[in-house]
Design a protein around this motif. Structure first.
Motif, PDB file in Angstrom:
ATOM      1  N   ALA A 146      35.946  40.452  45.815  1.00 42.91           N
ATOM      2  CA  ALA A 146      34.553  40.471  46.246  1.00 42.91           C
ATOM      3  C   ALA A 146      34.017  39.043  46.235  1.00 42.91           C
ATOM      4  CB  ALA A 146      33.724  41.368  45.334  1.00 42.91           C
ATOM      5  N   LEU A 147      33.433  38.628  47.337  1.00 43.22           N
ATOM      6  CA  LEU A 147      32.963  37.256  47.506  1.00 43.22           C
ATOM      7  C   LEU A 147      31.437  37.198  47.534  1.00 43.22           C
ATOM      8  CD1 LEU A 147      35.426  36.237  50.362  1.00 43.22           C
ATOM      9  CD2 LEU A 147      35.689  35.772  47.918  1.00 43.22           C
ATOM     10  N   THR A 148      30.922  36.036  47.173  1.00 42.82           N
ATOM     11  CA  THR A 148      29.480  35.821  47.258  1.00 42.82           C
ATOM     12  C   THR A 148      29.089  35.336  48.641  1.00 42.82           C
ATOM     13  OG1 THR A 148      29.283  35.398  44.892  1.00 42.82           O
ATOM     14  CG2 THR A 148      27.563  34.483  46.289  1.00 42.82           C
ATOM     15  N   TYR A 149      29.970  34.557  49.295  1.00 44.85           N
ATOM     16  CA  TYR A 149      29.659  33.962  50.600  1.00 44.85           C
ATOM     17  C   TYR A 149      30.746  34.298  51.618  1.00 44.85           C
ATOM     18  CZ  TYR A 149      26.600  31.202  47.582  1.00 44.85           C
ATOM     19  OH  TYR A 149      25.664  30.814  46.666  1.00 44.85           O
ATOM     20  N   ASP A 150      30.333  34.560  52.852  1.00 47.04           N
ATOM     21  CA  ASP A 150      31.287  34.834  53.939  1.00 47.04           C
ATOM     22  C   ASP A 150      32.274  33.691  54.112  1.00 47.04           C
ATOM     23  OD1 ASP A 150      30.136  37.342  55.598  1.00 47.04           O
ATOM     24  OD2 ASP A 150      28.460  36.129  54.941  1.00 47.04           O
ATOM     25  N   SER A 151      31.781  32.456  53.961  1.00 48.19           N
ATOM     26  CA  SER A 151      32.611  31.284  54.235  1.00 48.19           C
ATOM     27  C   SER A 151      33.798  31.161  53.284  1.00 48.19           C
ATOM     28  CB  SER A 151      31.757  30.015  54.152  1.00 48.19           C
ATOM     29  OG  SER A 151      31.142  29.909  52.876  1.00 48.19           O
ATOM     30  N   SER A 152      33.783  31.881  52.167  1.00 55.14           N
ATOM     31  CA  SER A 152      34.879  31.761  51.193  1.00 55.14           C
ATOM     32  C   SER A 152      36.126  32.522  51.606  1.00 55.14           C
ATOM     33  CB  SER A 152      34.411  32.278  49.822  1.00 55.14           C
ATOM     34  OG  SER A 152      33.254  31.615  49.386  1.00 55.14           O
ATOM     35  N   ALA A 153      35.992  33.448  52.550  1.00 59.13           N
ATOM     36  CA  ALA A 153      37.125  34.320  52.899  1.00 59.13           C
ATOM     37  C   ALA A 153      38.329  33.530  53.399  1.00 59.13           C
ATOM     38  CB  ALA A 153      36.690  35.344  53.944  1.00 59.13           C
ATOM     39  N   ALA A 154      38.087  32.437  54.116  1.00 63.30           N
ATOM     40  CA  ALA A 154      39.197  31.658  54.672  1.00 63.30           C
ATOM     41  C   ALA A 154      40.070  31.060  53.576  1.00 63.30           C
ATOM     42  CB  ALA A 154      38.649  30.548  55.564  1.00 63.30           C
ATOM     43  N   MET A 155      39.521  30.873  52.366  1.00 62.49           N
ATOM     44  CA  MET A 155      40.280  30.247  51.287  1.00 62.49           C
ATOM     45  C   MET A 155      41.358  31.165  50.719  1.00 62.49           C
ATOM     46  SD  MET A 155      37.148  28.409  49.251  1.00 62.49           S
ATOM     47  CE  MET A 155      35.853  27.583  50.193  1.00 62.49           C
ATOM     48  N   VAL A 156      41.230  32.470  50.962  1.00 60.71           N
ATOM     49  CA  VAL A 156      42.226  33.415  50.445  1.00 60.71           C
ATOM     50  C   VAL A 156      42.857  34.216  51.580  1.00 60.71           C
ATOM     51  CG1 VAL A 156      41.335  33.619  48.099  1.00 60.71           C
ATOM     52  CG2 VAL A 156      40.317  34.993  49.916  1.00 60.71           C
ATOM     53  N   ALA A 157      42.829  33.650  52.774  1.00 61.50           N
ATOM     54  CA  ALA A 157      43.451  34.327  53.917  1.00 61.50           C
ATOM     55  C   ALA A 157      44.945  34.518  53.646  1.00 61.50           C
ATOM     56  CB  ALA A 157      43.243  33.505  55.181  1.00 61.50           C
ATOM     57  N   GLY A 158      45.420  35.710  53.931  1.00 66.37           N
ATOM     58  CA  GLY A 158      46.833  36.006  53.721  1.00 66.37           C
ATOM     59  C   GLY A 158      47.172  36.512  52.337  1.00 66.37           C
ATOM     60  N   SER A 159      46.188  36.621  51.462  1.00 74.57           N
ATOM     61  CA  SER A 159      46.452  37.143  50.125  1.00 74.57           C
ATOM     62  C   SER A 159      46.571  38.664  50.167  1.00 74.57           C
ATOM     63  CB  SER A 159      45.338  36.735  49.153  1.00 74.57           C
ATOM     64  OG  SER A 159      44.133  37.393  49.494  1.00 74.57           O
ATOM     65  N   ARG A 160      47.048  39.241  49.077  1.00 71.02           N
ATOM     66  CA  ARG A 160      47.203  40.693  49.005  1.00 71.02           C
ATOM     67  C   ARG A 160      45.855  41.395  49.056  1.00 71.02           C
ATOM     68  NH1 ARG A 160      47.079  44.541  44.664  1.00 71.02           N
ATOM     69  NH2 ARG A 160      48.469  46.318  45.071  1.00 71.02           N
ATOM     70  N   ALA A 161      44.848  40.780  48.457  1.00 75.26           N
ATOM     71  CA  ALA A 161      43.557  41.446  48.282  1.00 75.26           C
ATOM     72  C   ALA A 161      42.784  41.571  49.590  1.00 75.26           C
ATOM     73  CB  ALA A 161      42.717  40.687  47.263  1.00 75.26           C
ATOM     74  N   ARG A 162      42.120  42.699  49.736  1.00 71.96           N
ATOM     75  CA  ARG A 162      41.140  42.864  50.809  1.00 71.96           C
ATOM     76  C   ARG A 162      39.834  42.220  50.348  1.00 71.96           C
ATOM     77  NH1 ARG A 162      37.321  46.926  51.353  1.00 71.96           N
ATOM     78  NH2 ARG A 162      38.318  48.104  49.659  1.00 71.96           N
ATOM     79  N   THR A 163      39.189  41.466  51.231  1.00 73.79           N
ATOM     80  CA  THR A 163      37.952  40.792  50.843  1.00 73.79           C
ATOM     81  C   THR A 163      36.730  41.555  51.341  1.00 73.79           C
ATOM     82  OG1 THR A 163      37.982  39.370  52.812  1.00 73.79           O
ATOM     83  CG2 THR A 163      39.021  38.508  50.820  1.00 73.79           C
ATOM     84  N   VAL A 164      35.701  41.575  50.496  1.00 71.79           N
ATOM     85  CA  VAL A 164      34.400  42.112  50.872  1.00 71.79           C
ATOM     86  C   VAL A 164      33.354  41.107  50.403  1.00 71.79           C
ATOM     87  CG1 VAL A 164      35.102  44.528  50.718  1.00 71.79           C
ATOM     88  CG2 VAL A 164      34.132  43.397  48.705  1.00 71.79           C
ATOM     89  N   VAL A 165      32.236  41.026  51.102  1.00 67.75           N
ATOM     90  CA  VAL A 165      31.149  40.130  50.710  1.00 67.75           C
ATOM     91  C   VAL A 165      30.050  40.971  50.079  1.00 67.75           C
ATOM     92  CG1 VAL A 165      29.441  38.451  51.488  1.00 67.75           C
ATOM     93  CG2 VAL A 165      31.722  38.488  52.533  1.00 67.75           C
ATOM     94  N   THR A 166      29.799  40.714  48.801  1.00 66.62           N
ATOM     95  CA  THR A 166      28.800  41.484  48.071  1.00 66.62           C
ATOM     96  C   THR A 166      27.602  40.644  47.654  1.00 66.62           C
ATOM     97  OG1 THR A 166      29.884  41.012  45.955  1.00 66.62           O
ATOM     98  CG2 THR A 166      30.551  43.023  47.117  1.00 66.62           C
ATOM     99  N   GLY A 167      27.766  39.324  47.611  1.00 67.63           N
ATOM    100  CA  GLY A 167      26.766  38.479  46.985  1.00 67.63           C
ATOM    101  C   GLY A 167      27.014  38.409  45.491  1.00 67.63           C
ATOM    102  N   ASN A 168      26.157  37.663  44.803  1.00 68.51           N
ATOM    103  CA  ASN A 168      26.277  37.471  43.364  1.00 68.51           C
ATOM    104  C   ASN A 168      25.086  38.123  42.679  1.00 68.51           C
ATOM    105  OD1 ASN A 168      27.229  36.556  40.916  1.00 68.51           O
ATOM    106  ND2 ASN A 168      26.483  34.463  41.171  1.00 68.51           N
ATOM    107  N   PRO A 169      25.310  39.115  41.815  1.00 70.03           N
ATOM    108  CA  PRO A 169      24.180  39.822  41.214  1.00 70.03           C
ATOM    109  C   PRO A 169      23.284  38.922  40.370  1.00 70.03           C
ATOM    110  CG  PRO A 169      26.231  41.022  40.852  1.00 70.03           C
ATOM    111  CD  PRO A 169      26.597  39.673  41.391  1.00 70.03           C
ATOM    112  N   ILE A 170      21.987  39.160  40.444  1.00 72.00           N
ATOM    113  CA  ILE A 170      21.047  38.519  39.544  1.00 72.00           C
ATOM    114  C   ILE A 170      20.388  39.606  38.702  1.00 72.00           C
ATOM    115  CG2 ILE A 170      20.632  36.696  41.244  1.00 72.00           C
ATOM    116  CD1 ILE A 170      17.804  37.906  41.637  1.00 72.00           C
TER     117      ILE A 170
END
Length: 384
Positions: A146-170
Motif C-alpha cells: 500500500a502506497l501513499t503516493y501514485d508516483s511511488s509505484a514505479a519504484m517497485v515495478a516487477g515486484s511480487r506485491a500488488r500495489t494500491v494507493v491508500t494515502g497515509n492515515p492521520i
C-alpha cells in the motif's frame, strides 16, 4: 462469515511514522468487526508503548537495522535478521493470523518474510514518497504493498506485491480541531494570521535558529506558535524564551514557544494560516489532508533524502514551498512567510492542491485492503 473474529498481526515500528498508520487503521478495523490483534516489534522500540496504549498484546523479536553501507553494526544485524525471522515463524505458527499488516521499517521485515513462508497473506504500507529499503524487501514477499503516493509505484515495478494507493492515515481528531481553544490558550488575536512552526517531536535546531533570529521582522507580519522540541534534545527552548523576553511587549504577545505539542494539535492546525515544518511523512500527510499552505524544510539526507522527496510531491504541484535547509536564513524565512501572507489567492490555490494529495479516508482504505486480503467482505457501510 463477516462476524468471525479477525486475527491480525501488526508488524512495524522504530519511528512514529511507522506506528501511527497502524494505530489509525486498527481503530477502523475495531469499529467494523471483532478483531484479535497482536503487535510484533523490536525490544525497546516505541511500538511497544504504542501497542500498550492501544490495548494490543505485544511480542518482541530480534531485529537488525537494514543498511546500504558497511559497518560493524551491519555484520551484527546481518545475524539478527534471520533470528528475527525464526522468532516470527514461531509466533505466527502459534497465532495463525488471518492476515499480517506491516507498516514498514526494518522491524517489519522478519514478520513479512515469515508470513510468506507460512502462506499467511500480508500487506505492507509505505508512508513516504520513496519506497524504503525495508518495503523494497517486503514487496518481494508480501501480497499487497500500500502506497501513499501514485508516483511511488514505479519504484517497485516487477515486484511480487500488488500495489494500491491508500494515502497515509492521520489521526481522526485532526479533522475536527477547534481554533478557539488554541487562541484562548495562548492569547492569540483571532483577527491576525498565525504561523505554526514545528521541527517534529525533537525539534529542528536549524529551524529554531532561523526563527529566533527572524522574530523582530517576523512578528510584525504574523503571530507565531513555535514547537521547538524538548530542551534536553537541542537546548533551544531556554534560548527562545530569552529571545521572546527581549522583544518589545507588543511583539511578545504575538509569539508563543513550547517544547512539545499534544492534544492541542487539532486546534493548532485549525487556527494556523500556514505551517513551517520539516517534511516527515506524517507531517506532510497532515498538511495535505487538512489543506494547509506550508513552507517545508526537509531534514537533509534523511533516509535517502526521503523528506525532500516528500516535500517535492507537494511543491512540484504548487501545494507547498520547498525551502532547502542550505538556503534557510532568517531573511529568506521572513520573505517566504511574507509572500504567503500577502497573497490570499495563492494560499487558497495551495490549500486546494494540497488536499488533492491528501487522503482523509486513508485508514479506511487500508482497512478495506486488509479485509479483502483476509477474505472478508468489506462492509457496505464502509464504502459509503
Amino acid at each position: 462469515m463477516g462476524s468471525r473474529v479477525l486475527k491480525v498481526v501488526i508488524a512495524g515500528g522504530g519511528t512514529g511514522g511507522h506506528v501511527q498508520p497502524a494505530v489509525a487503521t486498527l481503530e477502523v478495523l475495531r469499529r467494523r468487526l471483532p478483531i484479535e490483534p497482536l503487535w510484533i516489534g523490536s525490544t525497546g522500540g516505541i511500538e511497544a508503548e504504542a501497542a500498550h496504549r492501544a490495548g494490543v498484546p505485544f511480542q518482541a523479536i530480534p531485529t537488525g537495522k537494514l543498511r546500504r553501507y558497511l559497518s560493524l553494526r551491519t555484520a551484527v544485524d546481518a545475524v539478527r535478521v534471520p533470528l528475527g525471522v525464526l522468532a516470527a515463524l514461531r509466533i505466527l505458527r502459534r497465532v495463525r493470523p488471518d492476515v499480517v499488516f506491516a507498516t514498514g521499517g526494518f522491524v517489519s521485515v522478519p514478520t513479512v518474510v515469515a508470513a510468506r513462508v507460512l502462506g499467511i497473506p500480508s500487506l505492507s504500507h509505505e508512508q513516504t514518497a520513496i519506497v524504503g529499503l525495508a518495503n523494497r524487501i517486503n514487496a518481494r514477499f508480501c501480497n499487497v504493498l500500500a502506497l501513499t503516493y501514485d508516483s511511488s509505484a514505479a519504484m517497485v515495478a516487477g515486484s511480487r506485491a500488488r500495489t494500491v494507493v491508500t494515502g497515509n492515515p492521520i489521526r481522526p481528531s485532526l479533522l475536527d480541531g477547534d481554533p478557539e481553544t488554541v487562541r484562548d490558550a495562548f492569547g492569540f488575536d483571532p483577527a491576525a494570521p498565525l504561523i505554526y512552526v514545528t521541527g517534529g517531536a525533537l525539534g529542528a535546531q536549524a529551524i529554531n535558529n532561523a526563527v529566533r533570529a527572524a522574530l523582530p521582522d517576523l512578528l510584525p507580519l504574523t503571530q507565531v506558535l513555535h514547537q521547538c522540541g524538548p530542551a534536553e534534545a537541542n537546548g533551544d527552548y531556554p534560548r527562545l524564551l530569552a529571545a521572546r523576553a527581549a522583544l518589545p511587549q507588543d511583539l511578545q504577545a504575538r509569539y508563543a514557544v513550547v517544547e512539545r505539542i499534544g492534544d492541542e494539535l487539532p486546534g493548532i492546525y485549525a487556527a494556523a494560516t500556514a505551517v513551517v515544518s520539516r517534511a516527515g511523512a506524517g507531517t506532510v500527510a497532515e498538511i495535505a489532508t487538512l489543506g494547509k499552505p506550508a513552507i517545508l524544510i526537509p531534514l537533509p539526507g534523511a533516509g535517502g533524502d526521503e523528506q525532500t522527496r516528500n516535500a517535492r510531491v507537494l511543491a512540484d504541484d504548487g501545494a507547498a514551498v520547498l525551502l532547502p535547509q542550505s538556503e534557510l536564513t532568517p531573511e529568506r524565512l521572513v520573505a517566504e512567510v511574507r509572500s504567503l501572507l500577502d497573497d490570499p489567492a495563492r494560499r487558497a490555490r495551495m490549500s486546494e492542491r494540497a488536499r488533492a494529495h491528501g487522503h482523509a479516508d486513508a485508514a479506511e482504505r487500508l482497512a478495506d485492503a486488509i479485509l479483502d486480503l483476509a477474505g472478508r467482505p468489506v462492509p457496505e457501510y464502509a464504502r459509503t
